[in-house]
Motif scaffolding. Structure first.
Motif, PDB file in Angstrom:
ATOM      1  N   SER A 182       0.834  -1.203   0.000  1.00 40.33           N
ATOM      2  CA  SER A 182       0.000   0.000   0.000  1.00 40.33           C
ATOM      3  C   SER A 182       0.867   1.251   0.000  1.00 40.33           C
ATOM      4  CB  SER A 182      -0.920  -0.004   1.223  1.00 40.33           C
ATOM      5  OG  SER A 182      -0.157   0.033   2.409  1.00 40.33           O
ATOM      6  N   ASP A 183       0.313   2.365  -0.502  1.00 41.24           N
ATOM      7  CA  ASP A 183       1.049   3.622  -0.427  1.00 41.24           C
ATOM      8  C   ASP A 183       0.893   4.217   0.963  1.00 41.24           C
ATOM      9  OD1 ASP A 183      -1.411   5.024  -0.255  1.00 41.24           O
ATOM     10  OD2 ASP A 183      -1.562   5.057  -2.434  1.00 41.24           O
ATOM     11  N   ILE A 184       1.598   5.324   1.219  1.00 48.74           N
ATOM     12  CA  ILE A 184       1.680   5.860   2.568  1.00 48.74           C
ATOM     13  C   ILE A 184       0.315   6.338   3.077  1.00 48.74           C
ATOM     14  CG2 ILE A 184       2.287   8.170   1.746  1.00 48.74           C
ATOM     15  CD1 ILE A 184       3.512   6.408   4.950  1.00 48.74           C
ATOM     16  N   VAL A 185      -0.503   6.904   2.170  1.00 46.86           N
ATOM     17  CA  VAL A 185      -1.815   7.406   2.592  1.00 46.86           C
ATOM     18  C   VAL A 185      -2.738   6.249   2.985  1.00 46.86           C
ATOM     19  CG1 VAL A 185      -3.866   8.683   1.864  1.00 46.86           C
ATOM     20  CG2 VAL A 185      -1.589   9.466   1.174  1.00 46.86           C
ATOM     21  N   ASP A 186      -2.809   5.233   2.118  1.00 45.30           N
ATOM     22  CA  ASP A 186      -3.654   4.077   2.429  1.00 45.30           C
ATOM     23  C   ASP A 186      -3.143   3.326   3.659  1.00 45.30           C
ATOM     24  OD1 ASP A 186      -5.348   4.597   0.342  1.00 45.30           O
ATOM     25  OD2 ASP A 186      -4.291   3.274  -1.070  1.00 45.30           O
ATOM     26  N   ALA A 187      -1.818   3.240   3.818  1.00 43.15           N
ATOM     27  CA  ALA A 187      -1.258   2.547   4.984  1.00 43.15           C
ATOM     28  C   ALA A 187      -1.641   3.256   6.279  1.00 43.15           C
ATOM     29  CB  ALA A 187       0.251   2.453   4.857  1.00 43.15           C
ATOM     30  N   ALA A 188      -1.560   4.609   6.264  1.00 45.90           N
ATOM     31  CA  ALA A 188      -1.943   5.364   7.462  1.00 45.90           C
ATOM     32  C   ALA A 188      -3.426   5.181   7.772  1.00 45.90           C
ATOM     33  CB  ALA A 188      -1.623   6.841   7.251  1.00 45.90           C
ATOM     34  N   ARG A 189      -4.248   5.187   6.720  1.00 39.46           N
ATOM     35  CA  ARG A 189      -5.692   4.979   6.911  1.00 39.46           C
ATOM     36  C   ARG A 189      -5.974   3.585   7.450  1.00 39.46           C
ATOM     37  NH1 ARG A 189     -10.029   4.802   1.959  1.00 39.46           N
ATOM     38  NH2 ARG A 189     -11.942   4.685   3.216  1.00 39.46           N
ATOM     39  N   ALA A 190      -5.242   2.598   6.928  1.00 35.93           N
ATOM     40  CA  ALA A 190      -5.452   1.218   7.374  1.00 35.93           C
ATOM     41  C   ALA A 190      -5.041   1.033   8.825  1.00 35.93           C
ATOM     42  CB  ALA A 190      -4.674   0.262   6.473  1.00 35.93           C
ATOM     43  N   VAL A 191      -3.926   1.647   9.224  1.00 37.92           N
ATOM     44  CA  VAL A 191      -3.449   1.505  10.606  1.00 37.92           C
ATOM     45  C   VAL A 191      -4.462   2.079  11.581  1.00 37.92           C
ATOM     46  CG1 VAL A 191      -1.713   2.315  12.247  1.00 37.92           C
ATOM     47  CG2 VAL A 191      -1.011   1.401  10.031  1.00 37.92           C
ATOM     48  N   VAL A 192      -5.032   3.248  11.228  1.00 36.98           N
ATOM     49  CA  VAL A 192      -6.057   3.848  12.091  1.00 36.98           C
ATOM     50  C   VAL A 192      -7.241   2.904  12.241  1.00 36.98           C
ATOM     51  CG1 VAL A 192      -7.707   5.738  12.279  1.00 36.98           C
ATOM     52  CG2 VAL A 192      -5.351   6.205  11.582  1.00 36.98           C
ATOM     53  N   TRP A 193      -7.698   2.316  11.124  1.00 38.73           N
ATOM     54  CA  TRP A 193      -8.850   1.407  11.196  1.00 38.73           C
ATOM     55  C   TRP A 193      -8.509   0.152  12.000  1.00 38.73           C
ATOM     56  CZ3 TRP A 193     -10.394  -3.509  10.157  1.00 38.73           C
ATOM     57  CH2 TRP A 193     -11.773  -3.733  10.125  1.00 38.73           C
ATOM     58  N   MET A 194      -7.293  -0.383  11.821  1.00 41.49           N
ATOM     59  CA  MET A 194      -6.909  -1.633  12.476  1.00 41.49           C
ATOM     60  C   MET A 194      -6.739  -1.482  13.982  1.00 41.49           C
ATOM     61  SD  MET A 194      -4.153  -2.932   9.621  1.00 41.49           S
ATOM     62  CE  MET A 194      -3.476  -4.229  10.649  1.00 41.49           C
ATOM     63  N   THR A 195      -6.618  -0.247  14.466  1.00 48.33           N
ATOM     64  CA  THR A 195      -6.435  -0.055  15.909  1.00 48.33           C
ATOM     65  C   THR A 195      -7.719  -0.327  16.670  1.00 48.33           C
ATOM     66  OG1 THR A 195      -4.802   1.629  15.385  1.00 48.33           O
ATOM     67  CG2 THR A 195      -5.594   1.569  17.641  1.00 48.33           C
ATOM     68  N   GLY A 196      -8.870  -0.053  16.032  1.00 46.57           N
ATOM     69  CA  GLY A 196     -10.160  -0.210  16.704  1.00 46.57           C
ATOM     70  C   GLY A 196     -10.533   1.041  17.466  1.00 46.57           C
TER      71      GLY A 196
END
Length: 345
Positions: A182-196
């Motif tokens: 993933s690119d940096i923007v999608d990775a940051a968005r994914a990390v936020v979602w994965m935290t709960g």
């Protein structure tokens, strides 16, 4: 000695109630609602609990009604529904597998829902609604896959747990691969979602969860007797008239739907499904799955954890998934040590 009461209707129907369990369920429900009221009043514009209650019943001013009903109430309702769904789903998984570690966290359903969300974020750059749908589909596909892979003339509890651990490892690897491409923007968005997190949740998440719980909770409670008899073993429960595989499949589907929908609404909030049934059982001191107590315990745990995420770290807020992860990890270690000392693992 336990205290039981039998209620009989004029038509001849009777229900036996465990008095201690009824009291525990009532207290947990009150605790969850009280924590919800306190959480609604918490924030940059603090509102006393009495004013929150008055506003909920239509007695507040315009500013309080906007803050309570439009900004904070949906978040608290999502927290209550997600916690209740995870608590009930965890109780079902642990009862079906007859294993205190047989929770959705261990079986990989959360990882499956995460994989569905990551596919939507990384490959399609989807909207928030599409990410939610992807997480729901990912959780359902993972749950069905685990059940089918564990099937061999029926589903045995330990086989289900082992297959779930294997599937969890595979899906975790897939999630890692998706993050690396993933690119940096999608990775940051994914990390936020994965935290709960419950931050930003609104009425769009409340209504689907409420509708699903309105259908699944009565369905699960209607099959509670069969689930309790199944704890004595498949042969005994079959001899007592329980259609074992049908009840097991029905309750597994309900547990997967509850867990996947909760994860889709708030992200993978870890350890609530594992700890809520165990804590509920220790409070009621009753055998069996303790479904209602687990449901109320899950709701109370998540709302209290959300309050702690907002108040325990000063001005900075952290996702509720971090709080449940830390507390749940400590509880898991304590549970493993206790089970080992008892000679059960």
């Amino acid at each position: 000695m336990r205290s039981n009461r039998v209620l009989r209707s004029p038509g001849g129907l009777s229900v036996r109630l465990d008095v201690r369990s009824v009291i525990v369920v009532g207290l947990l429900l009150l605790a969850a609602l009280a924590a919800g009221v306190v959480l609604i009043g918490t924030g940059d514009f603090a509102i006393p609990a009495a004013d929150v209650v008055r506003t909920l019943f239509g007695g507040g001013n315009a500013g309080q009604e906007f803050i309570v009903n439009e900004l904070r109430l949906p978040r608290v309702l999502v927290g209550l529904l997600v916690g209740a769904s995870l608590g009930l789903g965890g109780a079902l998984f642990q009862a079906v597998t007859r294993n205190p570690l047989g929770s959705p966290d261990v079986l990989g359903l959360g990882q499956g829902a995460t994989a569905g969300a990551l596919v939507v974020i990384v490959l399609f750059s989807g909207s928030a609604a599409q990410v939610t749908a992807g997480a729901l589909v990912g959780g359902l596909v993972t749950g069905v896959s685990i059940y089918l892979l564990a099937w061999k003339q029926g589903v045995h509890g330990y086989r289900l747990v082992l297959v779930g651990i294997g599937v969890s490892a595979v899906v975790t690897a897939v999630n890692g691969y998706l993050m690396t491409v993933s690119d940096i923007v999608d990775a940051a968005r994914a990390v936020v979602w994965m935290t709960g997190s419950l931050d930003g949740r609104n009425w769009a998440q409340v209504w689907p969860l409420l509708a699903l719980c309105a259908v699944l909770v009565p369905l699960v409670l209607g099959n509670a007797r069969g689930l309790r008899l199944m704890e004595m073993g498949d042969d005994v429960s079959h001899a007592l008239g329980v259609r074992v595989e049908r009840v097991r499949a029905l309750l597994m589907i309900a547990a997967v739907l509850l867990t996947a929908s909760a994860t889709a609404a708030a992200g993978p909030v870890s350890f609530v499904a594992l700890t809520a049934p165990q804590l509920a059982r220790r409070l009621t001191r009753a055998p069996g799955p303790n479904l209602l107590a687990s449901l109320c315990m899950g709701a109370a745990l998540l709302v209290v954890a959300d309050w702690a995420s907002q108040k325990a770290f000063g001005a900075g807020q952290i996702p509720v998934g971090v709080i449940t992860g830390v507390l749940g990890g400590v509880y898991l270690l304590w549970l493993l040590v206790t089970e080992r000392r008892a000679g059960r693992i």
